[in-house]
Design an enzyme around this catalytic site. Structure first.
Site, PDB file in Angstrom:
ATOM      1  N   SER A  64       0.910  -1.655   0.231  1.00  0.00           N
ATOM      2  CA  SER A  64      -0.328   0.447  -0.191  1.00  0.00           C
ATOM      3  C   SER A  64       0.973   1.432  -0.196  1.00  0.00           C
ATOM      4  O   SER A  64       0.317   2.502  -0.742  1.00  0.00           O
ATOM      5  CB  SER A  64      -0.613  -0.147   1.456  1.00  0.00           C
ATOM      6  OG  SER A  64      -2.148  -1.008   0.717  1.00  0.00           O
ATOM      7  N   LYS A  67       0.380   3.858  -2.626  1.00  0.00           N
ATOM      8  CA  LYS A  67      -0.898   3.835  -3.064  1.00  0.00           C
ATOM      9  C   LYS A  67      -0.176   5.784  -2.997  1.00  0.00           C
ATOM     10  O   LYS A  67      -1.156   6.922  -3.509  1.00  0.00           O
ATOM     11  CB  LYS A  67      -1.612   3.757  -1.810  1.00  0.00           C
ATOM     12  CG  LYS A  67      -2.991   2.622  -2.081  1.00  0.00           C
ATOM     13  CD  LYS A  67      -3.234   2.576  -1.074  1.00  0.00           C
ATOM     14  CE  LYS A  67      -3.603   1.155  -1.111  1.00  0.00           C
ATOM     15  NZ  LYS A  67      -4.632   0.371  -0.163  1.00  0.00           N
ATOM     16  N   TYR A 189      -4.301  -1.637 -10.079  1.00  0.00           N
ATOM     17  CA  TYR A 189      -4.149  -2.364  -8.886  1.00  0.00           C
ATOM     18  C   TYR A 189      -2.800  -3.100  -7.902  1.00  0.00           C
ATOM     19  O   TYR A 189      -1.968  -2.520  -7.174  1.00  0.00           O
ATOM     20  CB  TYR A 189      -5.218  -1.853  -7.496  1.00  0.00           C
ATOM     21  CG  TYR A 189      -5.242  -2.402  -6.096  1.00  0.00           C
ATOM     22  CD1 TYR A 189      -5.067  -0.877  -5.310  1.00  0.00           C
ATOM     23  CD2 TYR A 189      -5.745  -3.322  -5.759  1.00  0.00           C
ATOM     24  CE1 TYR A 189      -4.671  -0.733  -4.549  1.00  0.00           C
ATOM     25  CE2 TYR A 189      -5.041  -3.290  -4.004  1.00  0.00           C
ATOM     26  CZ  TYR A 189      -4.615  -2.493  -3.493  1.00  0.00           C
ATOM     27  OH  TYR A 189      -5.363  -2.498  -2.164  1.00  0.00           O
ATOM     28  N   TYR A 241      -4.384   4.119   7.771  1.00  0.00           N
ATOM     29  CA  TYR A 241      -5.946   3.152   8.569  1.00  0.00           C
ATOM     30  C   TYR A 241      -6.100   3.875   9.556  1.00  0.00           C
ATOM     31  O   TYR A 241      -5.919   4.612   9.874  1.00  0.00           O
ATOM     32  CB  TYR A 241      -5.292   1.709   7.543  1.00  0.00           C
ATOM     33  CG  TYR A 241      -4.341   1.322   7.169  1.00  0.00           C
ATOM     34  CD1 TYR A 241      -5.490   1.135   5.676  1.00  0.00           C
ATOM     35  CD2 TYR A 241      -3.834   0.693   6.870  1.00  0.00           C
ATOM     36  CE1 TYR A 241      -4.866   1.129   4.481  1.00  0.00           C
ATOM     37  CE2 TYR A 241      -2.492   0.483   5.263  1.00  0.00           C
ATOM     38  CZ  TYR A 241      -2.999   1.022   4.238  1.00  0.00           C
ATOM     39  OH  TYR A 241      -2.784   0.751   3.379  1.00  0.00           O
ATOM     40  N   VAL A 259       1.134  -3.934   3.510  1.00  0.00           N
ATOM     41  CA  VAL A 259       1.536  -5.175   4.516  1.00  0.00           C
ATOM     42  C   VAL A 259       2.412  -5.810   4.027  1.00  0.00           C
ATOM     43  O   VAL A 259       2.376  -6.814   4.842  1.00  0.00           O
ATOM     44  CB  VAL A 259       0.335  -5.711   4.406  1.00  0.00           C
ATOM     45  CG1 VAL A 259      -1.390  -5.708   4.444  1.00  0.00           C
ATOM     46  CG2 VAL A 259      -0.833  -6.169   2.696  1.00  0.00           C
TER      47      VAL A 259
HETATM   48  O1  DON Z   1      -4.396  -4.432  -1.200  1.00  0.00           O
HETATM   49  C1  DON Z   1      -4.017  -5.267  -0.975  1.00  0.00           C
HETATM   50  O2  DON Z   1      -4.948  -6.427   0.420  1.00  0.00           O
HETATM   51  C2  DON Z   1      -3.024  -5.264  -0.691  1.00  0.00           C
HETATM   52  N1  DON Z   1      -2.433  -5.485  -1.537  1.00  0.00           N
HETATM   53  C3  DON Z   1      -2.371  -4.030  -0.190  1.00  0.00           C
HETATM   54  C4  DON Z   1      -2.882  -4.123   0.973  1.00  0.00           C
HETATM   55  C5  DON Z   1      -1.623  -3.193   1.730  1.00  0.00           C
HETATM   56  O3  DON Z   1      -0.822  -3.339   2.278  1.00  0.00           O
HETATM   57  C6  DON Z   1      -2.626  -2.426   3.369  1.00  0.00           C
HETATM   58  N2  DON Z   1      -2.080  -2.282   3.820  1.00  0.00           N
HETATM   59  N3  DON Z   1      -1.661  -1.979   5.276  1.00  0.00           N
END
Ligand code: DON
Length: 305
Positions: A64, A67, A189, A241, A259
């Site tokens: 993420s 983003k 994405y 978040y 993540v």
């Molecule tokens: O959309 C998702 O689930 C992941 N590829 C990205 C999520 C993410 O990194 C959220 N982070 N804390």
């Protein structure tokens, strides 16, 4: 003058025992294979300094954190028109929550949660360019490192398990907030989430946001000072978040997590700092990484407050 190297060495010693206390993300199977005991941290300063500790040069999945890069490109492409399709409020919900999107009729709370990033992705693939190539080139130039890459296995693994992202994108589409097909948006994405780079790359790669939108070594205006200010504000309020309040309280700087266990933060007019430790806390932010950044702002006395 802060001795950044001594601070990083000290932090690494202090947080290493924490690296195995969280849980490595396993909802994307290809992320689950990353060893929990990895730890790296890097600081890049506006005057050209770079300081590293541990696995600071090892590539990992930025997830993420991407983003922020895509938001930057979308603001460059369409400016404030973006805000007709996505909000700027913290969600107070998990990054992949569906609930608000239904009740708020397909306008995501902010561009740093998944649904908001889908709208941003939709903007970028509508620019008539190869959006993937454009993003990769942009991130490489920001980091000054052509080895920044992508991991097709991670992108594929995420696509196979991307049920919530598909649900979010279908909601957006049903409310008329995606111009392109759901699978085209998700393809981009998942690609952006699979970008791989190091802490040192990320620290260098976020310096333009600490420098009023200007790349410090080329002088290129990447964003206007006002746009850079606004992205910093979004990172502070929405970048971690539903832990954004606790994170701001503990660490005191704008930051973005992923993540994969990475977190990158900025201290305007001074530096960018990135940390990587794959095991996450309950909110999906790196557990040892958050602790390391709290120690960093405490020990250096540097924050935005
Ligand atoms: O959309 C998702 O689930 C992941 N590829 C990205 C999520 C993410 O990194 C959220 N982070 N804390």
């Amino acid at each position: 003058m802060v001795n950044f190297q001594a601070v990083l060495d000290n932090i690494a010693d202090e947080v290493r025992p924490l690296t195995t206390q969280g849980k490595v993300a396993d909802y994307i199977p290809m992320l689950a294979r990353v060893p929990a005991d990895k730890f790296g941290m890097a600081v890049a300063t506006l005057d050209g300094g770079i300081y590293r500790v541990g696995d600071a040069e090892e590539h990992f999945s930025i997830q993420s954190i991407s983003k922020v890069y895509t938001l930057t490109l979308a603001l460059k492409a369409i400016g404030d028109a973006l805000w007709e399709r996505v909000g700027r409020e913290p969600s107070g919900s998990a990054f992949n929550s569906l609930v608000q999107l239904e009740s708020e009729r397909g306008i995501p709370r902010n561009p740093l949660i998944n649904a908001g990033a889908h709208v941003v992705a939709d903007v970028l693939i509508g620019q008539g360019l190869d959006a993937r190539a454009q993003l990769l080139d942009f991130v490489r130039r920001r980091s000054d490192d052509p080895s920044v890459g992508d991991d097709p296995e991670v992108a594929h693994s995420e696509s196979l398990t991307g049920f919530r992202n598909r649900a979010l994108a279908n909601f957006l589409k049903s409310f008329g907030n995606l111009d392109h097909e759901v699978e085209a948006v998700l393809d981009f994405y998942f690609y952006q989430c699979s970008l791989t780079m190091s802490c040192a790359d990320l620290a260098r790669g976020f310096l333009f946001l600490a420098n009023r939108g200007i790349c410090p070594w080329t002088g290129e205006p990447v964003l206007t000072p006002s746009q850079a200010k606004r992205i910093g504000a979004l990172m502070l309020t929405c970048g971690t978040y539903d832990a954004a309040g606790d994170f701001a309280y503990a660490v005191g700087i704008p930051a973005k997590s992923g993540v994969g266990g990475g977190i990158v933060g900025i201290i305007p007019n001074q530096l960018a700092v990135a940390v990587w430790s794959p095991a996450l806390n309950a909110k999906g932010n790196s557990l040892a990484g958050t602790a390391a950044l709290e120690l960093f702002t405490t020990q250096t006395g540097m924050s935005v407050f």
